[in-house]
Scaffold this motif. Structure first.
Motif, PDB file in Angstrom:
ATOM      1  N   GLU A   1       0.831  -1.206   0.000  1.00  0.00           N
ATOM      2  CA  GLU A   1       0.000   0.000   0.000  1.00  0.00           C
ATOM      3  C   GLU A   1       0.863   1.253   0.000  1.00  0.00           C
ATOM      4  O   GLU A   1       0.584   2.223  -0.699  1.00  0.00           O
ATOM      5  N   ASN A   2       1.938   1.226   0.809  1.00  0.00           N
ATOM      6  CA  ASN A   2       2.801   2.398   0.922  1.00  0.00           C
ATOM      7  C   ASN A   2       4.147   1.959   1.483  1.00  0.00           C
ATOM      8  O   ASN A   2       4.294   0.844   1.997  1.00  0.00           O
ATOM      9  N   ALA A   3       5.112   2.845   1.369  1.00  0.00           N
ATOM     10  CA  ALA A   3       6.440   2.596   1.933  1.00  0.00           C
ATOM     11  C   ALA A   3       7.044   3.930   2.328  1.00  0.00           C
ATOM     12  O   ALA A   3       6.730   4.971   1.735  1.00  0.00           O
ATOM     13  N   THR A   4       7.898   3.901   3.331  1.00  0.00           N
ATOM     14  CA  THR A   4       8.518   5.127   3.804  1.00  0.00           C
ATOM     15  C   THR A   4       9.842   4.796   4.470  1.00  0.00           C
ATOM     16  O   THR A   4      10.237   3.620   4.535  1.00  0.00           O
ATOM     17  N   PHE A   5      10.522   5.819   4.968  1.00  0.00           N
ATOM     18  CA  PHE A   5      11.773   5.573   5.677  1.00  0.00           C
ATOM     19  C   PHE A   5      12.024   6.674   6.688  1.00  0.00           C
ATOM     20  O   PHE A   5      11.434   7.765   6.615  1.00  0.00           O
ATOM     21  N   VAL A   6      12.899   6.374   7.625  1.00  0.00           N
ATOM     22  CA  VAL A   6      13.381   7.366   8.578  1.00  0.00           C
ATOM     23  C   VAL A   6      14.891   7.194   8.679  1.00  0.00           C
ATOM     24  O   VAL A   6      15.383   6.071   8.815  1.00  0.00           O
ATOM     25  N   LYS A   7      15.620   8.301   8.566  1.00  0.00           N
ATOM     26  CA  LYS A   7      17.075   8.268   8.719  1.00  0.00           C
ATOM     27  C   LYS A   7      17.425   8.998  10.012  1.00  0.00           C
ATOM     28  O   LYS A   7      17.191  10.204  10.142  1.00  0.00           O
ATOM     29  N   TYR A   8      17.967   8.240  10.957  1.00  0.00           N
ATOM     30  CA  TYR A   8      18.341   8.830  12.240  1.00  0.00           C
ATOM     31  C   TYR A   8      19.646   9.598  12.100  1.00  0.00           C
ATOM     32  O   TYR A   8      20.543   9.217  11.346  1.00  0.00           O
ATOM     33  N   SER A   9      19.739  10.670  12.859  1.00  0.00           N
ATOM     34  CA  SER A   9      20.958  11.463  12.907  1.00  0.00           C
ATOM     35  C   SER A   9      21.424  11.525  14.357  1.00  0.00           C
ATOM     36  O   SER A   9      20.742  11.048  15.265  1.00  0.00           O
ATOM     37  N   SER A  10      22.574  12.102  14.554  1.00  0.00           N
ATOM     38  CA  SER A  10      23.052  12.288  15.928  1.00  0.00           C
ATOM     39  C   SER A  10      22.279  13.433  16.571  1.00  0.00           C
ATOM     40  O   SER A  10      21.502  14.131  15.916  1.00  0.00           O
ATOM     41  N   THR A  11      22.467  13.623  17.850  1.00  0.00           N
ATOM     42  CA  THR A  11      21.823  14.757  18.514  1.00  0.00           C
ATOM     43  C   THR A  11      22.318  16.057  17.882  1.00  0.00           C
ATOM     44  O   THR A  11      23.469  16.155  17.452  1.00  0.00           O
ATOM     45  N   ALA A  12      21.433  17.028  17.828  1.00  0.00           N
ATOM     46  CA  ALA A  12      21.761  18.291  17.156  1.00  0.00           C
ATOM     47  C   ALA A  12      21.356  19.468  18.031  1.00  0.00           C
ATOM     48  O   ALA A  12      20.483  19.353  18.891  1.00  0.00           O
ATOM     49  N   ASP A  13      22.014  20.594  17.795  1.00  0.00           N
ATOM     50  CA  ASP A  13      21.712  21.822  18.534  1.00  0.00           C
ATOM     51  C   ASP A  13      20.662  22.640  17.783  1.00  0.00           C
ATOM     52  O   ASP A  13      20.793  22.874  16.569  1.00  0.00           O
ATOM     53  N   PHE A  14      19.641  23.082  18.506  1.00  0.00           N
ATOM     54  CA  PHE A  14      18.623  23.971  17.957  1.00  0.00           C
ATOM     55  C   PHE A  14      18.494  25.171  18.881  1.00  0.00           C
ATOM     56  O   PHE A  14      18.647  25.037  20.096  1.00  0.00           O
TER      57      PHE A  14
ATOM     58  N   ASP B   1      19.737   3.648  17.766  1.00  0.00           N
ATOM     59  CA  ASP B   1      18.592   4.429  17.301  1.00  0.00           C
ATOM     60  C   ASP B   1      17.313   3.916  17.963  1.00  0.00           C
ATOM     61  O   ASP B   1      16.386   4.673  18.222  1.00  0.00           O
ATOM     62  N   VAL B   2      17.244   2.622  18.178  1.00  0.00           N
ATOM     63  CA  VAL B   2      16.106   1.999  18.843  1.00  0.00           C
ATOM     64  C   VAL B   2      16.617   1.415  20.155  1.00  0.00           C
ATOM     65  O   VAL B   2      17.364   0.442  20.166  1.00  0.00           O
TER      66      VAL B   2
END
Length: 799
Positions: free
Chosen positions: A90-103, A271-272
């Motif tokens: 039906e559908n497909a997706t992805f998630v790419k984890y990054s390191s912690t970041a400053d905002f 990541d998990v």
């Protein structure tokens, strides 16, 4: 008639309130423990339940050659192929984890867990929306989504939607507008603070748009059409998607979303990090059943103890015309009323203890109505109530009235059965004490073992790929007399995560001319890495780690330092100076030279054995800074380090952690297990002692005349008490003999999950037996002393 029976039951409770309270206490405690375990198990089994299509969603995983077999990191283009070429998808997706970041927003800075997602991410997953519209990310790459917790950290109670925040990405500042605020459920394996659209990532990294080579920390998901299932043929077609399109391709497999929490058998990157353990679920399900049995049995024993004192009442009722059916109904109704009251108290106690229990297990469980909970309660009332009233109802209602008036007793083998069941409770309690002590002992060992790294007063800071610019900072802070040394390298708290660049394969020719090979784990650090972490050099020298030589290629071959394990596996007497074919993934060189050997140290949790290691220098991967500080004035030293860091590296936050505490976080699962064991061991001991109390109460009630005769014949009270104590000491002894091998085998199997473990000391077993024996004797003495010290005339008149 039913109303009459209920009134009689309530009057009986009121007339002997103390005895009735103790009667129900064991059952209340047992059911409370069972309720808590039941709620914990339901919570573990319902991860990802917020996703409407959770049963149709699968995570794509790849096979690797390592012992773990699989990892979830794949490549971006797979999602498009799944959508295009597979009708069932039906559908497909992805998630790419990054390191912690400053905002930052204005002058306020936060460090947040960042991930990049595909435009179809919110078509597949159903994260609850607090405010805004997350699908705006499809239209505008500069729109982002943040978690509810992050919104509170940055904006407090003010609305976050529409606000602009700045992301510090390497040496750039990127502005983004907040499109939505989401609630990130605890029971989701996908955890994030900030989500940024993949198109925004591509605007800075065009080469990753169709990257079939490798993309670390990339998790791809497919959603099947409603009602469809994957066949073996489907899996086989999907298996070689990557292999057919890239030389780096690996065979694929699909893991159901609902299996990720409890059924992930391979080691997953951090990541998990909220995985459960199905064996632990089974363990506590068995534990709940045992505690329910103990509580129900104690309730039955105490009910029988009180019913045995009502022979004359039974006789009078039968003489005045009461049928056996009426007596059975009366006894059962009394037990059901008490069971109902006990379960109400158990539910109230469960609600009262839930906040404390949640703090122990790190959850936010609530006692909510459901059909399963209702059935659990009804089973408790009917099952335990009928069980508790069964012996008085069916057995004692058959008593001959003449025997009852003469003061006789119906005897048989049932006393031995009841004592045997108490012995079973002793076995359970002793086994749980043994398990609790060994669990805490292993946890203490894990948290305090010598890992080969000097972790005392060692501070670690995430510095996000800090290269040559770190050198002036190091020179500046070393002027502080409380800063002993400073180094930059990789994260050593749990290094091997399944990433491509973590391992390299080397080959060489042995003395006979035969080619041999060895795969080693590669650790990156600068020239101060060895000194700061206290690594012991056995042979050769440490890395020079000169950035200029690295970039100019002056090294020629890559200098590496290996550990003892690698030395043993090379099977060379002195490998210093040895040339190996192959090199670190990021070095770009085809050969390496061993320049030194260090003593083994642990760079993974102690569940894992030390693997062969090579250490090298590269300007990439320098993402953790290690600072060795003096024991004195640590707060002032950390403040100084922070001020200098944020002064020399604007728009970046300095968030220090003591490395010792970071390592302890690796054992959160063991800590939770030990705490739960402790809670339920204490409850099991309380329930078991209620059983002893009930049995002693039954025994003293039945042997009142015997006690009186013994006292008339000169027996002292303490001698009578000792007589009862010796009887129960025998049952504790039998339970101890059974519990020791059971506890040993159970805990030895659990300890086999650790590469490094404590020895099961022999003294733990007598200590567990002594604890139960002491509590049992105390219970028996308290209960029997009053009967033993009673005037013998009163005891004889009693019968």
């Amino acid at each position: 008639m039913l109303k009459h029976y209920v009134k009689v039951a309530l009057r009986l409770i009121k007339r002997s309130f103390l005895f009735s309270s103790i009667n129900m206490l064991g059952f209340v405690v047992g059911m409370t423990a069972a309720f808590l375990i039941y709620l914990w198990i339901v919570d573990e089994l319902t991860f990802e339940d917020f996703n409407k299509n959770r049963n149709e969603i699968y995570r794509v995983i790849r096979e690797i050659e390592h012992a773990d077999g699989q990892v979830p990191s794949t490549v971006t283009p797979l999602s498009g192929i799944f959508r295009k070429d597979f009708p069932k998808v039906e559908n497909a997706t992805f998630v790419k984890y990054s390191s912690t970041a400053d905002f930052h927003y204005g002058d306020d800075f936060i460090v947040a867990k960042l991930a990049y997602v595909d435009t179809t991410f919110f078509d597949v997953f159903d994260f609850p929306v607090i405010a805004g519209d997350p699908k705006l990310m499809k239209k505008d790459p500069q729109q982002i989504v943040i978690s509810e917790e992050t919104a509170k950290r940055m904006f407090g109670d003010a609305s976050a939607v529409g606000k602009e925040i700045i992301h510090n990405f390497w040496r750039e500042q990127r502005p983004y507008k907040i499109a939505a605020v989401l609630k990130v459920p605890r029971k989701s394996h996908i955890q994030f603070d900030v989500l940024i659209g993949w198109n925004s990532f591509l605007s800075y990294n065009k080469e990753d748009e169709n990257n079939w080579g490798w993309s670390e920390r990339m998790h791809v998901y497919v959603q099947l059409k409603k009602g469809l299932k994957l066949t073996d043929t489907d899996r086989q077609m999907m298996r070689n998607l990557w292999v057919d399109r890239s030389q780096w391709g690996k065979p694929l497999d699909l893991q159901p979303l609902t299996d990720i929490h409890l059924h992930t058998t391979f080691k997953e990157p951090d990541d998990v990090c909220n995985h459960g353990n199905m064996q632990q679920v089974y363990l506590f399900a068995v534990l709940a059943s045992l505690i329910i049995f103990m509580g129900a049995f104690n309730f039955t024993t105490l009910s029988t103890a009180r019913a045995s004192q009502r022979f004359k009442e039974i006789g009078i009722r039968k003489v005045t015309g009461a049928k056996r059916k009426m007596l059975i109904s009366q006894f059962l109704s009394e037990s059901l009323v008490q069971a109902f009251l006990a379960l109400l108290l158990a539910l109230a106690l469960t609600e009262l203890l839930l906040p404390l229990f949640n703090r122990f297990v790190g959850k936010d469980i609530g006692l909510m109505f459901s059909w399963e909970t209702l059935l659990f309660v009804l089973f408790g009332i009917l099952g335990v109530g009928c069980l508790a009233g069964a012996f008085p109802a069916f057995y004692m209602s058959s008593v001959n009235p003449l025997l009852a008036f003469k003061g006789g007793k119906v005897t048989g083998k049932k006393g031995a059965l009841i004592k045997g069941l108490v012995c079973v409770q002793f076995v359970i309690a002793i086994t749980m004490i043994i398990g609790t002590m060994i669990t805490f002992k292993q946890l203490h060992y894990l948290q305090n073992a010598d890992v080969g790294v000097n972790i005392e007063n060692l501070v670690v800071v995430d510095v996000d790929d800090w290269r040559e610019e770190s050198i002036p900072y190091k020179q500046e802070v070393l002027k502080n007399p409380y800063v002993e040394s400073i180094a930059i390298g990789v994260d050593l708290s749990d290094f091997v995560q399944g990433y491509r660049w973590e391992t390299s394969k080397f080959s060489w020719q042995d003395g006979a001319g035969k080619v041999d090979s060895l795969e080693m784990v590669g650790l990156v650090g600068d020239k101060d890495f060895f000194q700061t972490l206290g690594l012991e050099l056995l042979k050769g020298e440490v890395l020079e780690a000169d950035p200029d030589k690295f970039w100019s290629g002056a090294y020629g071959v890559t200098p590496i330092v290996i550990n003892e394990t690698a030395w043993r596996m090379l099977k060379v007497e002195n490998p210093v100076g040895m040339i190996l074919n192959g090199g670190p993934f990021l070095s770009g060189r085809g050969t390496s030279r061993i320049i030194g050997i260090v003593k083994d140290f642990n760079y993974q949790p102690l569940r894992e054995k030390i693997r062969p290691v090579f250490m090298y220098y590269t300007n990439q991967l320098l993402d953790k800074m290690y600072v060795k500080i003096s024991p004195g004035k640590q707060a002032e030293t950390l403040k100084f380090l922070k001020e200098k860091y944020e002064e020399m590296r604007p728009n970046h936050l300095f968030v220090p952690q003591f490395f010792k505490n970071v390592l302890k976080n690796n054992y959160a699962r063991e800590r939770q297990l030990s705490q739960m064991f402790l809670i339920f061991t204490v409850l099991a001991i309380i329930v078991a002692m209620m059983g002893v109390f009930g049995l002693v109460a039954l025994s003293t009630a039945q042997r009142t005349k015997e006690i009186g005769i013994r006292k008339v014949n000169g027996a002292h009270s303490d001698r009578i008490v000792r007589m009862f104590c010796f009887e129960y000491m025998r049952w504790v002894g039998i339970a101890f003999v059974i519990a020791c091998p059971v506890g040993y085998l159970f805990m030895d199997r659990w300890l086999s999950n650790f590469a490094y473990r404590v020895a099961i000391g022999w003294w733990l077993f007598p200590l567990a037996g002594l604890i139960i024996l002491s509590v049992t004797i105390l219970t028996v003495v308290v209960q029997t002393w009053r009967a033993a010290s009673r005037n013998p005339v009163t005891s004889l008149r009693y019968e």
